[in-house]
Motif scaffolding. Structure first.
Motif, PDB file in Angstrom:
ATOM      1  N   UNK A  56      24.082  47.014  36.837  1.00 39.08           N
ATOM      2  CA  UNK A  56      26.078  46.936  37.644  1.00 39.08           C
ATOM      3  C   UNK A  56      25.822  45.379  37.562  1.00 39.08           C
ATOM      4  N   UNK A  57      27.077  44.609  37.718  1.00 40.57           N
ATOM      5  CA  UNK A  57      27.770  43.894  38.055  1.00 40.57           C
ATOM      6  C   UNK A  57      27.631  42.646  36.935  1.00 40.57           C
ATOM      7  N   UNK A  58      27.166  43.043  35.958  1.00 36.70           N
ATOM      8  CA  UNK A  58      27.337  41.728  35.148  1.00 36.70           C
ATOM      9  C   UNK A  58      28.233  40.490  34.933  1.00 36.70           C
ATOM     10  N   UNK A  59      28.389  39.725  34.955  1.00 35.91           N
ATOM     11  CA  UNK A  59      29.170  38.837  35.221  1.00 35.91           C
ATOM     12  C   UNK A  59      29.846  38.787  33.374  1.00 35.91           C
ATOM     13  N   UNK A  60      31.122  38.750  33.603  1.00 31.28           N
ATOM     14  CA  UNK A  60      32.217  39.282  32.605  1.00 31.28           C
ATOM     15  C   UNK A  60      32.536  40.391  31.968  1.00 31.28           C
ATOM     16  N   UNK A  61      32.099  41.661  33.010  1.00 38.17           N
ATOM     17  CA  UNK A  61      32.418  42.514  32.320  1.00 38.17           C
ATOM     18  C   UNK A  61      33.072  43.782  33.559  1.00 38.17           C
ATOM     19  N   UNK A  62      34.184  44.045  33.111  1.00 38.32           N
ATOM     20  CA  UNK A  62      35.181  44.700  33.755  1.00 38.32           C
ATOM     21  C   UNK A  62      34.867  45.203  34.770  1.00 38.32           C
ATOM     22  N   UNK A  63      32.815  45.776  34.988  1.00 37.74           N
ATOM     23  CA  UNK A  63      32.608  47.024  36.527  1.00 37.74           C
ATOM     24  C   UNK A  63      32.241  45.986  37.709  1.00 37.74           C
ATOM     25  N   UNK A  64      32.337  44.033  37.005  1.00 37.72           N
ATOM     26  CA  UNK A  64      32.233  43.601  37.838  1.00 37.72           C
ATOM     27  C   UNK A  64      32.966  42.893  38.687  1.00 37.72           C
ATOM     28  N   UNK A  65      33.715  43.023  37.926  1.00 34.34           N
ATOM     29  CA  UNK A  65      35.811  42.931  38.583  1.00 34.34           C
ATOM     30  C   UNK A  65      36.019  43.301  39.337  1.00 34.34           C
ATOM     31  N   UNK A  66      36.897  42.146  40.417  1.00 35.59           N
ATOM     32  CA  UNK A  66      37.107  42.997  41.106  1.00 35.59           C
ATOM     33  C   UNK A  66      38.170  43.698  41.495  1.00 35.59           C
ATOM     34  N   UNK A  67      38.306  45.303  41.917  1.00 38.96           N
ATOM     35  CA  UNK A  67      39.341  46.468  41.874  1.00 38.96           C
ATOM     36  C   UNK A  67      40.198  45.809  41.541  1.00 38.96           C
ATOM     37  N   UNK A  68      41.408  46.048  40.757  1.00 39.53           N
ATOM     38  CA  UNK A  68      42.709  45.748  40.106  1.00 39.53           C
ATOM     39  C   UNK A  68      43.852  45.691  41.867  1.00 39.53           C
ATOM     40  N   UNK A  69      43.685  46.945  42.571  1.00 38.95           N
ATOM     41  CA  UNK A  69      44.092  47.207  43.352  1.00 38.95           C
ATOM     42  C   UNK A  69      43.873  46.652  44.663  1.00 38.95           C
ATOM     43  N   UNK A  70      42.677  45.581  44.511  1.00 42.70           N
ATOM     44  CA  UNK A  70      42.779  44.628  45.939  1.00 42.70           C
ATOM     45  C   UNK A  70      42.953  43.370  45.665  1.00 42.70           C
ATOM     46  N   UNK A  71      42.763  42.928  44.405  1.00 41.56           N
ATOM     47  CA  UNK A  71      43.441  41.991  43.965  1.00 41.56           C
ATOM     48  C   UNK A  71      45.130  41.283  44.293  1.00 41.56           C
ATOM     49  N   UNK A  72      45.311  43.103  43.756  1.00 40.75           N
ATOM     50  CA  UNK A  72      47.027  43.071  43.681  1.00 40.75           C
ATOM     51  C   UNK A  72      47.259  42.927  45.095  1.00 40.75           C
ATOM     52  N   UNK A  73      46.636  43.397  46.170  1.00 38.75           N
ATOM     53  CA  UNK A  73      47.368  43.537  48.235  1.00 38.75           C
ATOM     54  C   UNK A  73      46.800  41.946  48.479  1.00 38.75           C
ATOM     55  N   UNK A  74      45.675  41.325  47.646  1.00 36.61           N
ATOM     56  CA  UNK A  74      45.598  39.550  48.124  1.00 36.61           C
ATOM     57  C   UNK A  74      45.421  38.793  46.921  1.00 36.61           C
ATOM     58  N   UNK A  75      46.337  38.376  46.301  1.00 32.90           N
ATOM     59  CA  UNK A  75      46.645  37.666  45.160  1.00 32.90           C
ATOM     60  C   UNK A  75      45.686  36.340  45.704  1.00 32.90           C
ATOM     61  N   UNK A  76      45.782  35.563  46.719  1.00 33.67           N
ATOM     62  CA  UNK A  76      45.872  34.199  46.665  1.00 33.67           C
ATOM     63  C   UNK A  76      44.938  33.829  47.856  1.00 33.67           C
TER      64      UNK A  76
END
Length: 173
Positions: A56-76
């Motif tokens: 898991x956590x292979x670069x460029x995969x959806x699984x390695x991406x930060x959870x969308x709720x976390x990115x939305x809460x802290x976009x900057x």
């Protein structure tokens, strides 16, 4: 905010226990940090491609991406990419925190027994006046392993739950 990545959630390659509850607490912590004008830094673990494909956590995969709720809460929020359990190891985390004026750490994320623990106990963490781990905003492979990891940390760092008071204390000392 350590390793809040899709692979650790139910549809991911390595789902952990109680991720919904931990995520809810993380989102509360981010909101409270914003209210207190505390910086939020996101840490993302990526597998080392020189070692081949990882489970898991292979670069460029959806699984390695930060959870969308976390990115939305802290976009900057700055994102620190790491390849080791310790979020400080061979990363610009310390320099980023210094640039942001951080003198105390409030940590949370996944996996409590590995990346959260290694970061909290890192030699680089010794540069900060206090280290707090938000125990309700952490998760690992099982509730028992989470409790064991938190108990082990309790002799070296402050354990707290996400609430306005715990973040305020970490902010002011």
């Amino acid at each position: 905010m350590i390793d809040l990545q899709n692979d650790y959630f139910p549809e991911g390659a390595f789902p952990l226990a109680d991720t919904d509850a931990a995520l809810a607490a993380v989102l509360r912590a981010i909101a409270q940090a914003h209210q207190l004008q505390m910086p939020v830094v996101l840490v993302q673990h990526l597998a080392d491609p020189s070692r081949g494909t990882a489970p898991f956590f292979n670069e460029g995969t959806e699984g390695a991406a930060l959870h969308p709720a976390v990115r939305a809460a802290a976009p900057d929020a700055p994102v620190i990419v790491k390849r080791f359990a310790d979020s400080f190891e061979r990363t610009p985390l310390h320099e980023t925190l210094q640039r942001l004026g951080v003198d105390a750490l409030v940590l949370c994320g996944m996996m409590t027994h590995n990346c959260v623990t290694h970061t909290a106990l890192s030699r680089q963490a010794d540069h900060y006046r206090s280290i707090t781990v938000l125990k309700d905003a952490c998760s690992t492979v099982s509730p028992l392993m989470n409790a064991i990891a938190l108990n082990a940390l309790s002799t070296r760092v402050t354990l707290a739950e996400v609430d306005h008071r715990s973040l305020q204390v970490a902010r002011t000392g």
